[in-house]
Scaffold this motif. Structure first.
Motif, PDB file in Angstrom:
ATOM      1  N   ASP A 798     -31.879  44.949 -10.542  1.00  0.00           N
ATOM      2  CA  ASP A 798     -31.627  43.761  -9.835  1.00  0.00           C
ATOM      3  C   ASP A 798     -30.296  43.200 -10.229  1.00  0.00           C
ATOM      4  O   ASP A 798     -30.247  42.573 -11.196  1.00  0.00           O
ATOM      5  CB  ASP A 798     -32.659  42.800  -9.927  1.00  0.00           C
ATOM      6  CG  ASP A 798     -32.485  41.753  -8.869  1.00  0.00           C
ATOM      7  OD1 ASP A 798     -31.403  41.423  -8.127  1.00  0.00           O
ATOM      8  OD2 ASP A 798     -33.501  40.734  -8.509  1.00  0.00           O
ATOM      9  N   MET A 799     -29.294  43.519  -9.358  1.00  0.00           N
ATOM     10  CA  MET A 799     -27.829  43.141  -9.883  1.00  0.00           C
ATOM     11  C   MET A 799     -27.623  41.582  -9.800  1.00  0.00           C
ATOM     12  O   MET A 799     -26.779  40.864 -10.307  1.00  0.00           O
ATOM     13  CB  MET A 799     -26.785  43.629  -9.015  1.00  0.00           C
ATOM     14  CG  MET A 799     -26.559  45.042  -9.404  1.00  0.00           C
ATOM     15  SD  MET A 799     -25.145  45.982  -8.645  1.00  0.00           S
ATOM     16  CE  MET A 799     -23.927  45.231  -9.473  1.00  0.00           C
ATOM     17  N   THR A 800     -28.578  40.714  -8.962  1.00  0.00           N
ATOM     18  CA  THR A 800     -28.422  39.260  -8.580  1.00  0.00           C
ATOM     19  C   THR A 800     -28.762  38.858  -9.914  1.00  0.00           C
ATOM     20  O   THR A 800     -28.508  37.380 -10.009  1.00  0.00           O
ATOM     21  CB  THR A 800     -29.138  38.908  -7.559  1.00  0.00           C
ATOM     22  OG1 THR A 800     -30.668  39.347  -7.899  1.00  0.00           O
ATOM     23  CG2 THR A 800     -28.864  39.854  -6.089  1.00  0.00           C
ATOM     24  N   LYS A 801     -29.424  39.310 -10.883  1.00  0.00           N
ATOM     25  CA  LYS A 801     -29.802  38.704 -11.936  1.00  0.00           C
ATOM     26  C   LYS A 801     -29.030  38.843 -13.205  1.00  0.00           C
ATOM     27  O   LYS A 801     -29.330  38.613 -14.259  1.00  0.00           O
ATOM     28  CB  LYS A 801     -31.149  38.932 -12.383  1.00  0.00           C
ATOM     29  CG  LYS A 801     -32.195  38.460 -11.323  1.00  0.00           C
ATOM     30  CD  LYS A 801     -33.834  38.735 -11.520  1.00  0.00           C
ATOM     31  CE  LYS A 801     -34.518  38.270 -10.589  1.00  0.00           C
ATOM     32  NZ  LYS A 801     -36.031  38.600 -10.856  1.00  0.00           N
ATOM     33  N   ILE A 802     -27.799  39.497 -12.991  1.00  0.00           N
ATOM     34  CA  ILE A 802     -26.654  39.907 -13.923  1.00  0.00           C
ATOM     35  C   ILE A 802     -25.864  38.912 -13.806  1.00  0.00           C
ATOM     36  O   ILE A 802     -25.166  38.621 -12.696  1.00  0.00           O
ATOM     37  CB  ILE A 802     -26.449  41.281 -14.047  1.00  0.00           C
ATOM     38  CG1 ILE A 802     -27.777  42.252 -14.141  1.00  0.00           C
ATOM     39  CG2 ILE A 802     -25.353  41.707 -14.843  1.00  0.00           C
ATOM     40  CD1 ILE A 802     -27.221  43.759 -13.643  1.00  0.00           C
ATOM     41  N   GLY A 803     -25.030  38.485 -15.158  1.00  0.00           N
ATOM     42  CA  GLY A 803     -23.974  37.576 -15.138  1.00  0.00           C
ATOM     43  C   GLY A 803     -24.202  36.258 -15.173  1.00  0.00           C
ATOM     44  O   GLY A 803     -25.315  35.822 -15.426  1.00  0.00           O
ATOM     45  N   LEU A 804     -23.227  35.243 -14.959  1.00  0.00           N
ATOM     46  CA  LEU A 804     -23.458  33.983 -15.001  1.00  0.00           C
ATOM     47  C   LEU A 804     -24.444  33.358 -13.808  1.00  0.00           C
ATOM     48  O   LEU A 804     -24.642  33.954 -12.798  1.00  0.00           O
ATOM     49  CB  LEU A 804     -21.999  33.164 -14.429  1.00  0.00           C
ATOM     50  CG  LEU A 804     -20.835  33.468 -15.629  1.00  0.00           C
ATOM     51  CD1 LEU A 804     -19.703  32.852 -15.126  1.00  0.00           C
ATOM     52  CD2 LEU A 804     -21.360  32.900 -17.091  1.00  0.00           C
ATOM     53  N   ILE A 805     -25.283  32.406 -14.242  1.00  0.00           N
ATOM     54  CA  ILE A 805     -26.206  31.783 -13.384  1.00  0.00           C
ATOM     55  C   ILE A 805     -25.871  30.300 -13.141  1.00  0.00           C
ATOM     56  O   ILE A 805     -24.982  29.654 -14.125  1.00  0.00           O
ATOM     57  CB  ILE A 805     -27.582  31.985 -14.197  1.00  0.00           C
ATOM     58  CG1 ILE A 805     -27.597  31.352 -15.511  1.00  0.00           C
ATOM     59  CG2 ILE A 805     -28.019  33.402 -14.145  1.00  0.00           C
ATOM     60  CD1 ILE A 805     -29.038  31.694 -16.195  1.00  0.00           C
ATOM     61  N   GLU A 806     -26.551  29.764 -12.404  1.00  0.00           N
ATOM     62  CA  GLU A 806     -26.260  28.409 -11.857  1.00  0.00           C
ATOM     63  C   GLU A 806     -26.875  27.464 -12.953  1.00  0.00           C
ATOM     64  O   GLU A 806     -28.186  27.838 -13.384  1.00  0.00           O
ATOM     65  CB  GLU A 806     -26.853  28.124 -10.689  1.00  0.00           C
ATOM     66  CG  GLU A 806     -25.835  28.796  -9.475  1.00  0.00           C
ATOM     67  CD  GLU A 806     -24.474  27.953  -9.177  1.00  0.00           C
ATOM     68  OE1 GLU A 806     -24.362  26.891  -9.780  1.00  0.00           O
ATOM     69  OE2 GLU A 806     -23.763  28.726  -8.717  1.00  0.00           O
ATOM     70  N   SER A 807     -26.314  26.546 -13.475  1.00  0.00           N
ATOM     71  CA  SER A 807     -26.723  25.583 -14.465  1.00  0.00           C
ATOM     72  C   SER A 807     -27.766  24.587 -13.663  1.00  0.00           C
ATOM     73  O   SER A 807     -27.322  24.362 -12.561  1.00  0.00           O
ATOM     74  CB  SER A 807     -25.603  24.901 -15.148  1.00  0.00           C
ATOM     75  OG  SER A 807     -25.101  25.628 -15.885  1.00  0.00           O
ATOM     76  N   PRO A 808     -28.810  24.129 -14.010  1.00  0.00           N
ATOM     77  CA  PRO A 808     -29.611  23.137 -13.424  1.00  0.00           C
ATOM     78  C   PRO A 808     -28.794  21.944 -12.896  1.00  0.00           C
ATOM     79  O   PRO A 808     -27.913  21.367 -13.787  1.00  0.00           O
ATOM     80  CB  PRO A 808     -30.848  22.944 -14.169  1.00  0.00           C
ATOM     81  CG  PRO A 808     -30.461  23.392 -15.735  1.00  0.00           C
ATOM     82  CD  PRO A 808     -29.470  24.310 -15.295  1.00  0.00           C
TER      83      PRO A 808
END
Length: 808
Positions: A798-808
């Protein structure tokens, strides 16, 4: 003051592997201020037309454009405005109550520090310095033990002339952290810059000034700095680091009868290169000594015009001769000589005459030029018992939302102890923010930029610390470094979290510096970071290789070994005795995105691991566009002696040379390696290599359920067999099966590779066929439902879970 209508500014930030993610910075609503927007862990200012954001896929910058969504509506009524005023006043009151102390450039250390602004009587307000706030926090802790304390720092520049040190006295406790943070929506800057003023055009008659620079170079007196500040090694304008003048590169000459005479302290130059420089004690040699993976900057001790030699006061890491695997590559130059000023932005100092010379980037009279005073801006210093078994760390101390800039780069000195290949120095003040003995400390949403050294380092004792949401760019050294004690029984650098940091344009002085570096540090989680545009490797995990457990006085690694904690004498340790001394074990490196690494040096990697102990896992990383043409790089590499590493569920896309470089009992399972590009060596194209198997036996290892997807030119899917320097490595020694080979160039290339592998005793159930990706050319590696890879048991990534993520 209330602004009744604010137009929306919108733009595109291509991050987290998701193109065309739109965001709104401000809306058409009344508000008292427009706060900074935080996207992918990075703070951005409110939208401005023409502001450029980087497309993390291509490395290009795209302009943020204005979307005018204002409409002809009635302005709010007076009653509505009054309600909004009350709401905003309440919000500001809440902010004020949220902090115990404040610091402001307009403050005074004689005031209470409990107000965010000076009062109407001008007799109370915020503090002016970090040092005074630190003292007030200590006092409050004494009165109210167990209380969480927050210091908020207002907008402005805080210039330091000495490192601010936080000690055991400044610790918080569980549930009662001590926090130094930016005031909401403001950007405080901590700097050690000292301004250089009084610029005037240098005379055209300046000796050795190139013709192209005449009439364009300006000069000023070196700043005094209370009589102690005379020379520096980095310089800045408003755009950041300025390049120090460097000569043309050359290949070290072999004038000595034998190589030992050349050694590590003397380099022989081409005829006519060396002259008796007036400021030779300011001159430095920059050299890639013998190997392609390291750059040394060494002070000049003497020059000899007769034999065109330069001798340094500090030895190079390796012999000062031609690059071993890159023959014909210029690998040496000198810096800080007046004849090398031949491009805008370059500068030289001459401390003997007290002058600095600069060719401004914009060609105008220099303004806003500054030099750094300090290598460290802030240091968190626990009670370190270096030779003993127990340290007392600083705990629960946090820094949030601060900007650090203008730090000096380090020099190598005689007593330094190098980490692997001297990529960093052990326990050294080489970063803007340094922790030396820490637990449960936090660095969050900070910005590190325009500096000659590293950004963040955690030395020696470092446990359960968090580094998250930071933006690191335009620095001379390493982005984030965790460096524990050398091999021995003291293993106290562990269980830290490095997550969601954006790191790029590091290594601008020491070009071997990686984005993230773990050395003798274990059980850490390195996840969801974006690392790109680095001159060398993206992420390094390392320790000490077996060969260095021997006697000697060698800067690299040997001097880090803690022999007083080891029973066996040097040179007599078995592999089983060495294993517990390797503290970089059981790290989890996952869900990181790395691209455009390896832009300058060679023999490096997207992710690299060596001498690190067992149990490390490298999984679900996306490594792409390592496009420098060199033969000597891999997306992921386990190097000599490394054992017990799992490499799984990674996507490697459009990288030059090698996909995965595997040795010994390490395992590569369920990886996608696609579009490996052909490297160039000595002007000739070489085959793309998907798996490079080196150093056997591979017993206990695996090459299993991997997809090798080739599209252009010659390919070697499994590069295996005999090797002139290491024991032979054969795929049949490992669990090599259920792989999928595919060549868009022609089915025969993959079919022949699979047939050859089967004849050699592996890949019994593997296939040579199209895996049926959705759109591999665009980097979409999802599968069609009838993909043969799924029948082989391949697990989708699942490439959508790789890299920077949104901070809450």
């Amino acid at each position: 003051m209330i602004s009744p209508v604010i137009p929306i500014w919108s733009g595109v930030f291509l991050g987290n592997g998701k193109p065309n993610t739109h965001f709104a910075v401000a809306g058409t609503v009344p508000c008292i201020t427009v706060p900074c927007t935080k996207r992918n862990g990075t703070r951005y200012p409110p939208g401005v037309p023409g502001k450029k954001f980087q497309d993390v896929k291509t490395g290009r910058f795209v302009k943020q454009e204005m979307k005018d969504t204002t409409t002809k509506t009635q302005l709010p009524s007076r009653a509505f405005v009054l309600i909004l005023k009350l709401i905003c006043f309440a919000a500001v009151s809440d902010i004020a109550e949220g902090a115990d102390f404040y610091i402001s450039p307009e403050g005074s250390d004689l005031w209470s520090g409990t107000l965010p602004n000076r009062n109407d009587q001008n007799d109370d307000g915020p503090f002016a310095t970090l040092q005074r706030a630190r003292g007030a926090v200590r006092e409050l802790k004494g009165k109210s033990p167990g209380k969480a304390i927050t210091v908020q720092i207002r907008e402005g520049i805080y210039k330091l002339n000495q490192t601010v040190v936080f000690s055991i006295e400044d610790s918080g406790t569980k549930g009662a952290d001590i926090t130094y943070e930016a005031y909401p929506s403001e950007t405080p800057v901590i700097s050690s810059a000292i301004s250089i003023e009084g610029w005037e055009l240098a005379p055209d008659s300046l000796p050795h000034l190139p013709a192209a620079a005449r009439g364009k170079v300006w000069q000023a007196s070196l700043p005094d700095g209370d009589g102690a500040f005379k020379k520096f090694r980095t310089l800045y304008d408003s755009d950041g680091l300025l390049p120090r003048a460097r000569s043309k590169g050359f290949i070290p000459q072999e004038r000595a009868v034998n190589r030992r005479k050349m050694g590590k302290n003397t380099v022989f130059c081409p005829d006519g290169f060396v002259r008796d420089w007036e400021n030779f004690d300011d001159v430095e040699i920059a050299i890639r000594p013998h190997h392609a993976w390291i750059l040394n900057l060494l002070p000049v001790e003497s020059v000899t015009v007769k034999d065109q030699s330069i001798t340094t006061s500090i030895p190079a890491t390796y012999a000062m001769d031609e690059l071993h695997f890159l023959k014909g590559t210029p690998s040496c130059w000198v810096e800080n000589v007046i004849e090398a000023i031949d491009e805008p932005g370059e500068w030289v100092i001459n401390s003997r005459e007290g002058k600095i010379y600069l060719w401004p980037r914009d060609g105008k009279q220099p303004r806003g030029i500054s030099a750094p005073l300090l290598q460290e801006l802030i240091r968190v210093e626990g009670e370190i018992d270096f030779d003993g078994p127990t340290d007392r760390p600083v705990t629960h101390l946090s820094f949030k939302g601060l900007t650090f800039m203008h730090g000096e780069r380090y020099e190598i000195i005689e007593t330094d102890k190098g980490l692997q290949h001297d990529w960093e120095m052990h326990d050294k003040n080489s970063a803007l923010l340094r922790f030396r003995g820490s637990e449960f400390c936090v660095v969050e949403d900070c910005h590190f930029t325009h500096s000659g050294g590293g950004a963040i380092r955690f030395d020696l004792h470092a446990q359960k610390n968090l580094v998250t949401g930071n933006h690191i760019e335009d620095i001379g050294g390493t982005g984030i470094l965790f460096s524990g004690y050398g091999p021995g029984t003291k293993d106290v650098n562990c269980q830290n979290t490095i997550v969601n940091n954006h790191i790029h344009q590091v290594g601008k002085v020491y070009s071997h510096s990686p984005g993230i570096f773990l050395w003798q540090s274990g059980q850490n989680r390195v996840a969801h970071n974006l690392v790109h545009h680095t001159p060398y490797s993206g992420i390094i995990v390392s320790g000490v290789m077996d060969d260095f457990f021997r006697k000697g006085n060698l800067r690299e690694l040997i001097n880090t070994v803690r022999w007083h904690e080891i029973d066996s004498p040097p040179g007599q340790l078995s592999r089983d005795e060495i294993k517990p001394l390797l503290h970089s074990h059981d790290n989890l490196v996952e869900c990181n995105e790395i691209h455009h690494a390896m832009e300058e040096l060679a023999d490096g990697n997207g992710i690299y691991i060596r001498g690190a102990g067992p149990g490390n896992v490298i999984r679900r990383n996306y490594i792409h566009h390592l496009v420098a043409p060199t033969l000597m790089q891999s997306a992921i590499r386990t190097d000599g002696g490394q054992r017990g590493t799992l490499i799984s569920e990674n996507i490697i896309y459009k990288c030059v040379s090698h996909g995965i470089h595997l040795k010994l009992n390490n395992r590569a399972e369920n990886n996608i390696i696609a579009y490996i590009l052909q490297p160039t060596r000595e002007g000739k194209k070489k085959p793309s290599v998907y798996f490079k198997l080196r150093e056997g036996p591979l017993t206990g290892g695996a090459v299993k359920r991997n997809i090798m997807y080739h599209t252009r030119g010659k390919a070697t899917f499994l590069d295996q067999g005999n090797n002139p320097r290491l024991p032979a490595a054969w795929a049949k020694e490992a669990d090599t099966d259920y792989n999928l080979y595919f060549s868009k160039v022609g089915p025969a290339q993959a079919e022949n590779a699979l047939q050859k592998s089967r004849e050699m005793g592996s890949d019994e159930h593997s296939l040579a066929t199209d895996p049926l990706f959705i759109d591999p050319a665009a980097g979409d590696f999802n599968f069609h439902p009838d993909s043969p890879a799924l029948r082989l048991g391949f697990k989708p990534i699942d490439m959508t879970k790789i890299g920077l993520i949104e901070s809450p």
